[in-house]
Every structure is written in structure tokens, then in C-alpha cells.
Scaffold this motif. Structure first.
Motif, PDB file in Angstrom:
ATOM      1  N   SER A 173       0.832  -1.200   0.000  1.00 25.04           N
ATOM      2  CA  SER A 173       0.000   0.000   0.000  1.00 25.04           C
ATOM      3  C   SER A 173       0.867   1.252   0.000  1.00 25.04           C
ATOM      4  O   SER A 173       0.566   2.236  -0.692  1.00 25.04           O
ATOM      5  CB  SER A 173      -0.922  -0.008   1.225  1.00 25.04           C
ATOM      6  OG  SER A 173      -1.653   1.200   1.324  1.00 25.04           O
ATOM      7  N   ASP A 174       1.968   1.224   0.765  1.00 26.21           N
ATOM      8  CA  ASP A 174       2.890   2.363   0.778  1.00 26.21           C
ATOM      9  C   ASP A 174       3.502   2.590  -0.606  1.00 26.21           C
ATOM     10  O   ASP A 174       3.675   3.739  -1.034  1.00 26.21           O
ATOM     11  CB  ASP A 174       4.000   2.128   1.806  1.00 26.21           C
ATOM     12  CG  ASP A 174       3.499   2.250   3.236  1.00 26.21           C
ATOM     13  OD1 ASP A 174       2.365   2.713   3.438  1.00 26.21           O
ATOM     14  OD2 ASP A 174       4.246   1.857   4.152  1.00 26.21           O
ATOM     15  N   LEU A 175       3.826   1.515  -1.299  1.00 22.68           N
ATOM     16  CA  LEU A 175       4.373   1.643  -2.652  1.00 22.68           C
ATOM     17  C   LEU A 175       3.343   2.264  -3.598  1.00 22.68           C
ATOM     18  O   LEU A 175       3.695   3.033  -4.491  1.00 22.68           O
ATOM     19  CB  LEU A 175       4.812   0.277  -3.181  1.00 22.68           C
ATOM     20  CG  LEU A 175       6.094  -0.305  -2.572  1.00 22.68           C
ATOM     21  CD1 LEU A 175       6.267  -1.759  -2.994  1.00 22.68           C
ATOM     22  CD2 LEU A 175       7.323   0.515  -2.987  1.00 22.68           C
ATOM     23  N   ASP A 176       2.075   1.947  -3.404  1.00 22.99           N
ATOM     24  CA  ASP A 176       1.016   2.464  -4.269  1.00 22.99           C
ATOM     25  C   ASP A 176       0.701   3.928  -3.988  1.00 22.99           C
ATOM     26  O   ASP A 176       0.346   4.679  -4.901  1.00 22.99           O
ATOM     27  CB  ASP A 176      -0.264   1.634  -4.108  1.00 22.99           C
ATOM     28  CG  ASP A 176      -0.117   0.211  -4.648  1.00 22.99           C
ATOM     29  OD1 ASP A 176       0.785  -0.014  -5.482  1.00 22.99           O
ATOM     30  OD2 ASP A 176      -0.889  -0.660  -4.226  1.00 22.99           O
ATOM     31  N   THR A 177       0.828   4.340  -2.728  1.00 23.90           N
ATOM     32  CA  THR A 177       0.414   5.687  -2.338  1.00 23.90           C
ATOM     33  C   THR A 177       1.553   6.699  -2.291  1.00 23.90           C
ATOM     34  O   THR A 177       1.307   7.898  -2.128  1.00 23.90           O
ATOM     35  CB  THR A 177      -0.261   5.664  -0.950  1.00 23.90           C
ATOM     36  OG1 THR A 177       0.682   5.159   0.019  1.00 23.90           O
ATOM     37  CG2 THR A 177      -1.490   4.769  -0.957  1.00 23.90           C
ATOM     38  N   GLY A 178       2.791   6.250  -2.413  1.00 22.34           N
ATOM     39  CA  GLY A 178       3.934   7.162  -2.381  1.00 22.34           C
ATOM     40  C   GLY A 178       4.570   7.323  -1.018  1.00 22.34           C
ATOM     41  O   GLY A 178       5.612   7.985  -0.896  1.00 22.34           O
ATOM     42  N   THR A 179       3.972   6.736   0.018  1.00 24.12           N
ATOM     43  CA  THR A 179       4.546   6.881   1.360  1.00 24.12           C
ATOM     44  C   THR A 179       5.772   5.989   1.573  1.00 24.12           C
ATOM     45  O   THR A 179       6.372   6.023   2.649  1.00 24.12           O
ATOM     46  CB  THR A 179       3.488   6.583   2.439  1.00 24.12           C
ATOM     47  OG1 THR A 179       2.879   5.324   2.166  1.00 24.12           O
ATOM     48  CG2 THR A 179       2.416   7.658   2.459  1.00 24.12           C
TER      49      THR A 179
ATOM     50  N   LEU B 285       8.575   6.499   0.493  1.00 28.11           N
ATOM     51  CA  LEU B 285       9.732   7.367   0.713  1.00 28.11           C
ATOM     52  C   LEU B 285      10.028   7.554   2.195  1.00 28.11           C
ATOM     53  O   LEU B 285      11.140   7.899   2.573  1.00 28.11           O
ATOM     54  CB  LEU B 285       9.496   8.731   0.061  1.00 28.11           C
ATOM     55  CG  LEU B 285       9.843   8.828  -1.430  1.00 28.11           C
ATOM     56  CD1 LEU B 285       9.271  10.094  -2.026  1.00 28.11           C
ATOM     57  CD2 LEU B 285      11.356   8.765  -1.646  1.00 28.11           C
ATOM     58  N   ARG B 286       9.030   7.322   3.049  1.00 28.17           N
ATOM     59  CA  ARG B 286       9.224   7.426   4.496  1.00 28.17           C
ATOM     60  C   ARG B 286       9.276   6.059   5.178  1.00 28.17           C
ATOM     61  O   ARG B 286       9.856   5.952   6.257  1.00 28.17           O
ATOM     62  CB  ARG B 286       8.091   8.258   5.116  1.00 28.17           C
ATOM     63  CG  ARG B 286       8.139   9.741   4.776  1.00 28.17           C
ATOM     64  CD  ARG B 286       9.320  10.438   5.436  1.00 28.17           C
ATOM     65  NE  ARG B 286       9.351  11.875   5.179  1.00 28.17           N
ATOM     66  CZ  ARG B 286       8.832  12.786   5.969  1.00 28.17           C
ATOM     67  NH1 ARG B 286       8.216  12.414   7.076  1.00 28.17           N
ATOM     68  NH2 ARG B 286       8.913  14.064   5.670  1.00 28.17           N
ATOM     69  N   SER B 287       8.635   5.025   4.583  1.00 37.69           N
ATOM     70  CA  SER B 287       8.472   3.765   5.308  1.00 37.69           C
ATOM     71  C   SER B 287       9.485   2.687   4.940  1.00 37.69           C
ATOM     72  O   SER B 287       9.683   1.752   5.716  1.00 37.69           O
ATOM     73  CB  SER B 287       7.049   3.215   5.093  1.00 37.69           C
ATOM     74  OG  SER B 287       6.819   2.928   3.727  1.00 37.69           O
ATOM     75  N   PHE B 288      10.115   2.786   3.766  1.00 37.75           N
ATOM     76  CA  PHE B 288      11.144   1.808   3.398  1.00 37.75           C
ATOM     77  C   PHE B 288      12.509   2.284   3.898  1.00 37.75           C
ATOM     78  O   PHE B 288      12.655   3.427   4.338  1.00 37.75           O
ATOM     79  CB  PHE B 288      11.162   1.604   1.880  1.00 37.75           C
ATOM     80  CG  PHE B 288      10.126   0.626   1.385  1.00 37.75           C
ATOM     81  CD1 PHE B 288      10.494  -0.604   0.876  1.00 37.75           C
ATOM     82  CD2 PHE B 288       8.777   0.933   1.447  1.00 37.75           C
ATOM     83  CE1 PHE B 288       9.544  -1.512   0.429  1.00 37.75           C
ATOM     84  CE2 PHE B 288       7.810   0.040   1.005  1.00 37.75           C
ATOM     85  CZ  PHE B 288       8.191  -1.191   0.499  1.00 37.75           C
ATOM     86  N   SER B 289      13.484   1.402   3.841  1.00 40.06           N
ATOM     87  CA  SER B 289      14.801   1.728   4.388  1.00 40.06           C
ATOM     88  C   SER B 289      15.464   2.850   3.598  1.00 40.06           C
ATOM     89  O   SER B 289      16.006   2.630   2.511  1.00 40.06           O
ATOM     90  CB  SER B 289      15.710   0.499   4.399  1.00 40.06           C
ATOM     91  OG  SER B 289      17.014   0.860   4.801  1.00 40.06           O
ATOM     92  N   GLY B 290      15.441   4.061   4.150  1.00 37.56           N
ATOM     93  CA  GLY B 290      16.098   5.183   3.491  1.00 37.56           C
ATOM     94  C   GLY B 290      17.596   5.000   3.396  1.00 37.56           C
ATOM     95  O   GLY B 290      18.232   5.447   2.439  1.00 37.56           O
ATOM     96  N   LYS B 291      18.170   4.335   4.390  1.00 35.89           N
ATOM     97  CA  LYS B 291      19.618   4.098   4.383  1.00 35.89           C
ATOM     98  C   LYS B 291      20.023   3.270   3.164  1.00 35.89           C
ATOM     99  O   LYS B 291      20.994   3.595   2.477  1.00 35.89           O
ATOM    100  CB  LYS B 291      20.023   3.384   5.670  1.00 35.89           C
ATOM    101  CG  LYS B 291      21.518   3.340   5.934  1.00 35.89           C
ATOM    102  CD  LYS B 291      21.839   2.597   7.216  1.00 35.89           C
ATOM    103  CE  LYS B 291      21.203   3.216   8.438  1.00 35.89           C
ATOM    104  NZ  LYS B 291      21.780   4.532   8.789  1.00 35.89           N
TER     105      LYS B 291
END
Length: 286
Positions: free
Chosen positions: A209-215, A217-223
Motif C-alpha cells: 500500500s505504501d508503494l502504491d500511495t507514495g509513502t 519514501l518514508r516507510s522503506f529503508s532510506g539508508k
């Protein structure tokens, strides 16, 4: 206390010397330190580096009364909940970012495009999303393992008092811990393959759902995404090559500092970091 020698003079550093600034903030790593120092440019805030999340928590325990209210900590959310809504409460000493990791806040594709000069912001964002998609099951598995760790590891029997008189007292200390009662049902749940599978499926649905909505960028490993973009996007990695050869962490740090400088120049400082500075100054009555 730390002791240093300068010529024939013996010098002593105390905790009060460490916290001499009007406001002190412990962070997890040098990258966070460098970015916040550059973005805030606030001479009243001393940013100190601990050794990861546990290091930050350790430094906030047992503070002397005279520095309480002026020393705080900042950590990644990781797989926990953030406490963004509680930041302004005086009892909130360790502030958890509303992002998986600090590096998520550096994934400003417009800034990265300007630094690169070779790829558009949309191309960089598409590249970043492909990396996030490739990390999906890594994130799913880590998320469920973290949930299991919270359920099965919290409340583990604490260390005994040094006054234990005999072996029976040692056995009693372990047996009388509430851990056994509180974790019996949790162990039964997580020892079930169907329950583990259901948890994995829930986490997969959440992250898809995060991949579909664009979120994402905050919820996957930014590192991880930051590291891969630095290595792949042309002209992002401009770390000077000099002996000894810079490590991957050195290269990431160099890019992070360049991002921070560009964010200040372009007036694109992440709003949450501007808010963080304001909240901290308010909590310290500055």
C-alpha cells in the motif's frame, strides 16, 4: 570522567563540560550529526554522536538534575511507532522521527537531480522506487521479526540483586519473574506457522500500500535506498579519492553533507527537521 594530558598539565572533562551548551541533542551517527549541524547552523545547539539507538537511550539515562530539560535524543523510527505527536511534551526526552531512518529525509529527488546534473528528479524517483520494490520482502521479514522480538523479548527477567544468598534464591529470582506468565501466550502464538504466515501477509499488504500511495519514501529503508542512489546516479558520488581509499560510509557521508548544503541553498530543508529544531528550542526554553 575523562582525563587528558597537555604537556605537564592534567586536564579533567566532566559531564557538565559535555553539556555546556544551552541545548544538547544526542543522535545515532555522524551522518545525522553533520546534516543537522549544516541545516540548523544553530550555535546554541550542541549535537553529540552516540553509538546507535541504544547508545542514545543510554546517554539519556541518569542525567544530573542540573542538565535535565536541556539534553535530548533523536533516533530513527525503524519498525517502531514514531512519537511525533508527543515531541512537545516535556516528558518526551528521546524523539523518534516520523520516518524509517534519517536518510529517508535526504531522499529529495529534486535536490539529488540538481547535484547530479545528469538525471531528472522523476528519473531518480523512479530509480529509487525500483530499489524500494526490490527491498519489499527484506522489509516484510524484518518488520515481522521486529514484532516477534517485541512480543517475546520484552520484560525478560532483570538482573538479580548482588545480595542473593544461595542457589535456591537464584532459582526463585528467575521463577518469580512475570516474564513466564506474560510470554506464555505470545510464545504459543509465534510458535505457530500459520500465525507467522498471517503476520508476513499483513506486513506485505501494508508495504505494498505504501508503494502504491507514495509513502514508501518514508516507510522503506532510506539508508539502503540512499546508499544505492549514491552508487548509481551519475555525478552524485564526488568523494575525493585519496589514501586511504574512502569507505562506503565515507562516501555516503560526503553526499549527505552536499545534500544538506543544497537544501539550505534551495530553501528545501525538510519541514519536519525545521519543526524538530523549534520544538527542541521550546523545550529548552530558548
Amino acid at each position: 570522567k575523562q582525563h587528558h594530558r597537555s604537556g605537564g598539565t592534567r586536564m579533567k572533562t566532566t559531564i557538565h563540560d559535555l553539556y555546556r551548551s544551552p541545548l544538547c541533542l544526542w543522535v545515532e551517527d555522524p551522518l545525522t550529526h553533520e546534516v543537522l549541524t549544516a541545516l540548523w547552523a544553530d550555535v546554541q545547539i550542541s549535537i553529540l554522536v552516540a553509538d546507535g539507538k541504544q547508545g542514545v537511550a543510554h546517554m539519556l539515562r541518569g542525567l544530573p538534575k542540573r542538565v535535565q530539560g536541556k539534553v535530548f535524543g533523536l533516533v530513527d523510527r525503524d519498525f517502531d511507532d514514531d512519537n511525533h505527536q508527543q515531541w512537545s511534551q516535556q516528558s518526551c526526552q528521546v524523539l523518534r522521527l516520523p520516518a524509517h531512518e534519517f536518510e529517508n529525509l535526504l531522499l529529495d529527488c529534486q535536490v539529488l537531480s540538481e547535484l547530479s546534473g545528469a538525471e531528472s528528479a522523476s528519473d531518480i524517483e523512479a530509480r529509487a522506487k525500483r530499489h524500494a520494490e526490490a527491498l519489499l520482502y527484506f522489509m516484510v521479514c524484518k518488520g515481522v521479526l521486529r514484532e516477534m522480538q517485541r512480543a517475546l523479548g520484552s520484560g525478560f527477567p532483570v538482573d538479580p540483586p548482588q545480595s542473593l544468598p544461595d542457589l535456591q534464591a537464584a532459582a526463585d529470582h528467575i521463577r518469580n519473574s512475570p516474564y513466564w506468565a506474560t510470554h506464555h501466550s505470545a510464545w504459543g502464538q509465534w510458535n505457530s506457522e500459520p500465525a507467522r504466515r498471517a503476520a508476513l501477509e499483513r506486513e506485505e499488504a501494508r508495504l505494498r500500500s505504501d508503494l502504491d500511495t507514495g509513502t514508501w519514501l518514508r516507510s522503506f529503508s532510506g539508508k539502503e535506498i540512499f546508499h544505492r542512489l549514491r552508487a548509481e546516479v551519475p555525478q552524485l558520488d564526488k568523494t575525493p579519492v585519496r589514501p586511504p581509499s574512502p569507505s562506503s560510509a565515507d562516501r555516503d557521508l560526503d553526499l549527505a553533507k552536499r545534500i544538506a548544503a543544497k537544501m539550505r541553498e534551495s530553501d528545501r530543508i525538510p519541514p519536519v527537521l525545521t519543526e524538530l529544531r523549534q520544538v527542541l528550542r521550546s523545550k529548552a526554553a530558548l
